[in-house]
Design an enzyme around this catalytic site. Structure first.
Site, PDB file in Angstrom:
ATOM      1  N   ARG A   1     -13.067  10.402   2.537  1.00  0.00           N
ATOM      2  CA  ARG A   1     -14.129   9.628   3.186  1.00  0.00           C
ATOM      3  C   ARG A   1     -14.441   8.370   2.392  1.00  0.00           C
ATOM      4  NH1 ARG A   1     -15.692  12.294   7.496  1.00  0.00           N
ATOM      5  NH2 ARG A   1     -15.741  14.565   7.369  1.00  0.00           N
ATOM      6  N   ASP A   2     -14.626   7.266   3.123  1.00  0.00           N
ATOM      7  CA  ASP A   2     -15.025   6.012   2.495  1.00  0.00           C
ATOM      8  C   ASP A   2     -16.426   6.181   1.903  1.00  0.00           C
ATOM      9  OD1 ASP A   2     -14.034   2.794   2.926  1.00  0.00           O
ATOM     10  OD2 ASP A   2     -16.093   3.152   2.268  1.00  0.00           O
ATOM     11  N   ILE A   3     -16.613   5.665   0.721  1.00  0.00           N
ATOM     12  CA  ILE A   3     -17.884   5.833   0.011  1.00  0.00           C
ATOM     13  C   ILE A   3     -19.008   5.022   0.665  1.00  0.00           C
ATOM     14  CG2 ILE A   3     -17.673   3.913  -1.662  1.00  0.00           C
ATOM     15  CD1 ILE A   3     -18.430   5.971  -3.846  1.00  0.00           C
TER      16      ILE A   3
ATOM     17  N   ASN B   1      -6.283  -4.052   5.615  1.00  0.00           N
ATOM     18  CA  ASN B   1      -6.597  -5.410   5.168  1.00  0.00           C
ATOM     19  C   ASN B   1      -5.596  -5.838   4.103  1.00  0.00           C
ATOM     20  OD1 ASN B   1      -8.947  -5.589   6.788  1.00  0.00           O
ATOM     21  ND2 ASN B   1     -10.116  -4.441   5.262  1.00  0.00           N
TER      22      ASN B   1
ATOM     23  N   GLU C   1     -10.219  -5.390  -0.849  1.00  0.00           N
ATOM     24  CA  GLU C   1     -10.966  -5.243  -2.102  1.00  0.00           C
ATOM     25  C   GLU C   1     -10.246  -4.345  -3.097  1.00  0.00           C
ATOM     26  OE1 GLU C   1     -14.766  -3.767  -0.916  1.00  0.00           O
ATOM     27  OE2 GLU C   1     -15.362  -5.682  -0.011  1.00  0.00           O
ATOM     28  N   VAL C   2      -9.549  -3.331  -2.589  1.00  0.00           N
ATOM     29  CA  VAL C   2      -8.858  -2.386  -3.469  1.00  0.00           C
ATOM     30  C   VAL C   2      -7.356  -2.567  -3.255  1.00  0.00           C
ATOM     31  CG1 VAL C   2      -8.534   0.032  -4.093  1.00  0.00           C
ATOM     32  CG2 VAL C   2     -10.789  -0.750  -3.334  1.00  0.00           C
TER      33      VAL C   2
ATOM     34  N   HIS D   1      -4.358   0.879   1.982  1.00  0.00           N
ATOM     35  CA  HIS D   1      -5.118   1.959   2.615  1.00  0.00           C
ATOM     36  C   HIS D   1      -5.342   1.630   4.071  1.00  0.00           C
ATOM     37  CE1 HIS D   1      -7.704  -0.926   0.528  1.00  0.00           C
ATOM     38  NE2 HIS D   1      -8.540  -0.827   1.557  1.00  0.00           N
ATOM     39  N   MET D   2      -5.350   2.677   4.848  1.00  0.00           N
ATOM     40  CA  MET D   2      -5.613   2.586   6.275  1.00  0.00           C
ATOM     41  C   MET D   2      -7.054   3.049   6.464  1.00  0.00           C
ATOM     42  SD  MET D   2      -3.175   4.573   8.869  1.00  0.00           S
ATOM     43  CE  MET D   2      -1.794   3.472   8.836  1.00  0.00           C
ATOM     44  N   HIS D   3      -7.888   2.195   7.056  1.00  0.00           N
ATOM     45  CA  HIS D   3      -9.238   2.618   7.431  1.00  0.00           C
ATOM     46  C   HIS D   3      -9.144   3.269   8.811  1.00  0.00           C
ATOM     47  CE1 HIS D   3     -11.540  -0.085   4.560  1.00  0.00           C
ATOM     48  NE2 HIS D   3     -10.399  -0.748   4.611  1.00  0.00           N
TER      49      HIS D   3
END
Ligand code: AMP
Length: 118
Positions: free
Chosen positions: A30-32, A88, A96-97, A101-103
């Protein structure tokens, strides 16, 4: 040699995260700072800094990221209504990271694909 990010520590379970899925190729958690009722990040277990760095040898992991996203969308109950998958890249993409990563976001109507505001 690319620099590790906080996501490598999540994969190795060195820092806390709500991990929903992990296998030999990918990890999902889970995204923080969730931007929608469901907001999950799906990442390859090996470090690829940006989508510009993806190689043909990464195709198995990237394919697994999509099948895991579909499975987690089903489990979250958002598959039928729909959701969005976002990756992104670099500054203009708002990355940002620097570990790709896939949201997976959903749980309500997400509006237009891109904001007109800059
Ligand atoms: P991006 O802007 O595409 O690079 O997205 C990075 C995402 O990582 C953001 O949605 C952050 O909220 C998320 N994030 C950063 N640190 C963590 C963490 N420790 N655990 C979970 N999600 C994180």
């Amino acid at each position: 040699m690319s620099e590790e990010t906080i996501f490598s520590k999540i994969i190795r379970r060195e820092i806390p995260a709500e991990i929903l899925f992990q296998d030999d190729l990918v990890t999902a958690f889970r995204d923080i700072d969730p931007k929608a009722p469901t907001h999950i990040l799906i990442i390859p277990n090996h470090l690829i800094p940006t989508t510009n760095d993806v190689k043909s040898s990464d195709e198995k992991a990237l394919g697994r990221m999509v099948t895991v996203a579909a499975k987690l969308a089903q489990e979250a109950g958002i598959a039928e209504d729909g959701y969005r998958i976002i990756m992104n890249c670099n500054k203009h993409g708002g990355q940002e990271v620097y570990h790709i990563h896939m949201h997976l976001v959903g749980g309500h109507f997400l509006g237009p694909m891109l904001s007109q505001d800059r």
